[in-house]
Design a protein around this motif. Structure first.
Motif, PDB file in Angstrom:
ATOM      1  N   MET A   1       0.843  -1.178   0.000  1.00  0.00           N
ATOM      2  CA  MET A   1       0.000   0.000   0.000  1.00  0.00           C
ATOM      3  C   MET A   1       0.882   1.232   0.000  1.00  0.00           C
ATOM      4  O   MET A   1       1.861   1.306   0.710  1.00  0.00           O
ATOM      5  CB  MET A   1      -0.910  -0.071   1.218  1.00  0.00           C
ATOM      6  N   SER A   2       0.556   2.197  -0.806  1.00  0.00           N
ATOM      7  CA  SER A   2       1.303   3.452  -0.813  1.00  0.00           C
ATOM      8  C   SER A   2       0.567   4.465   0.045  1.00  0.00           C
ATOM      9  O   SER A   2      -0.617   4.328   0.311  1.00  0.00           O
ATOM     10  CB  SER A   2       1.453   3.966  -2.244  1.00  0.00           C
ATOM     11  N   GLY A   3       1.277   5.471   0.484  1.00  0.00           N
ATOM     12  CA  GLY A   3       0.655   6.483   1.323  1.00  0.00           C
ATOM     13  C   GLY A   3       1.257   6.465   2.703  1.00  0.00           C
ATOM     14  O   GLY A   3       2.389   6.055   2.906  1.00  0.00           O
ATOM     15  N   GLN A  31     -13.554   5.381   2.036  1.00  0.00           N
ATOM     16  CA  GLN A  31     -13.173   4.199   1.241  1.00  0.00           C
ATOM     17  C   GLN A  31     -11.668   3.980   1.145  1.00  0.00           C
ATOM     18  O   GLN A  31     -11.220   2.851   1.086  1.00  0.00           O
ATOM     19  CB  GLN A  31     -13.725   4.303  -0.180  1.00  0.00           C
ATOM     20  N   SER A  32     -10.889   5.034   1.127  1.00  0.00           N
ATOM     21  CA  SER A  32      -9.450   4.887   0.908  1.00  0.00           C
ATOM     22  C   SER A  32      -8.660   4.693   2.194  1.00  0.00           C
ATOM     23  O   SER A  32      -7.431   4.715   2.175  1.00  0.00           O
ATOM     24  CB  SER A  32      -8.918   6.098   0.146  1.00  0.00           C
ATOM     25  N   LEU A  33      -9.354   4.471   3.305  1.00  0.00           N
ATOM     26  CA  LEU A  33      -8.688   4.336   4.598  1.00  0.00           C
ATOM     27  C   LEU A  33      -8.773   2.901   5.097  1.00  0.00           C
ATOM     28  O   LEU A  33      -9.812   2.255   4.993  1.00  0.00           O
ATOM     29  CB  LEU A  33      -9.346   5.267   5.623  1.00  0.00           C
ATOM     30  N   ALA A  50      -4.142   3.865   7.702  1.00  0.00           N
ATOM     31  CA  ALA A  50      -3.303   3.692   6.521  1.00  0.00           C
ATOM     32  C   ALA A  50      -4.093   4.143   5.296  1.00  0.00           C
ATOM     33  O   ALA A  50      -5.259   3.779   5.133  1.00  0.00           O
ATOM     34  CB  ALA A  50      -2.893   2.224   6.363  1.00  0.00           C
ATOM     35  N   GLY A  51      -3.448   4.942   4.463  1.00  0.00           N
ATOM     36  CA  GLY A  51      -4.109   5.426   3.256  1.00  0.00           C
ATOM     37  C   GLY A  51      -3.362   6.624   2.704  1.00  0.00           C
ATOM     38  O   GLY A  51      -2.233   6.917   3.119  1.00  0.00           O
ATOM     39  N   PRO A  52      -3.994   7.345   1.781  1.00  0.00           N
ATOM     40  CA  PRO A  52      -3.367   8.561   1.263  1.00  0.00           C
ATOM     41  C   PRO A  52      -3.036   9.514   2.411  1.00  0.00           C
ATOM     42  O   PRO A  52      -3.801   9.632   3.381  1.00  0.00           O
ATOM     43  CB  PRO A  52      -4.445   9.149   0.346  1.00  0.00           C
ATOM     44  N   ALA A  53      -1.898  10.183   2.317  1.00  0.00           N
ATOM     45  CA  ALA A  53      -1.420  11.029   3.415  1.00  0.00           C
ATOM     46  C   ALA A  53      -2.453  12.059   3.857  1.00  0.00           C
ATOM     47  O   ALA A  53      -2.623  12.291   5.060  1.00  0.00           O
ATOM     48  CB  ALA A  53      -0.122  11.717   3.015  1.00  0.00           C
ATOM     49  N   ARG A  93     -11.425  -4.132   6.128  1.00  0.00           N
ATOM     50  CA  ARG A  93     -10.711  -2.905   5.782  1.00  0.00           C
ATOM     51  C   ARG A  93     -10.404  -2.095   7.035  1.00  0.00           C
ATOM     52  O   ARG A  93      -9.323  -1.543   7.198  1.00  0.00           O
ATOM     53  CB  ARG A  93     -11.542  -2.078   4.793  1.00  0.00           C
ATOM     54  N   PHE A  94     -11.390  -2.006   7.942  1.00  0.00           N
ATOM     55  CA  PHE A  94     -11.186  -1.296   9.209  1.00  0.00           C
ATOM     56  C   PHE A  94     -11.841  -2.131  10.303  1.00  0.00           C
ATOM     57  O   PHE A  94     -12.984  -2.543  10.167  1.00  0.00           O
ATOM     58  CB  PHE A  94     -11.804   0.104   9.176  1.00  0.00           C
TER      59      PHE A  94
END
Length: 100
Positions: A1-3, A31-33, A50-53, A93-94
């Motif tokens: 995963m990036s971010g 959704q992106s977390l 975790a996800g986009p900064a 996911r979470f």
């Protein structure tokens, strides 16, 4: 995963006030977390995001406010590795993890 992957500890009046459920609901709405949340026996709440900064930063900012019934005194954060995501049950996911 990036971010970004950040581990957060929230202290104050954050147990018994719906903080963990509030955080879970908020995180599942993004959704992106990915990540998890759990209570700690010392009275704090611990979470991994975790996800986009920018998404991770927004979640940490939200943790500083918390739900209206909470009183957040401090939020500490530190970088974490992707292996910390493995604490979640497979396929989630979470997650809400057991208290430690």
């Amino acid at each position: 995963m990036s971010g970004a992957i950040r581990q957060v500890t929230v202290r104050g009046r954050v147990q018994g006030v719906g903080y963990r459920a509030w955080l879970e609901h908020r995180a599942r709405g993004v959704q992106s977390l990915e990540g998890w949340v759990r209570n700690r026996r010392d009275g704090s709440v611990e979470a991994l995001f975790a996800g986009p900064a920018d998404v991770v930063a927004d979640m940490i900012a939200a943790c500083r406010r918390g739900p209206s019934s909470a009183r957040v005194e401090s939020v500490t954060e530190e970088p974490a590795g992707s292996d910390a995501l493995n604490l979640r049950p497979p396929g989630e996911r979470f997650s809400v993890l057991p208290t430690i």
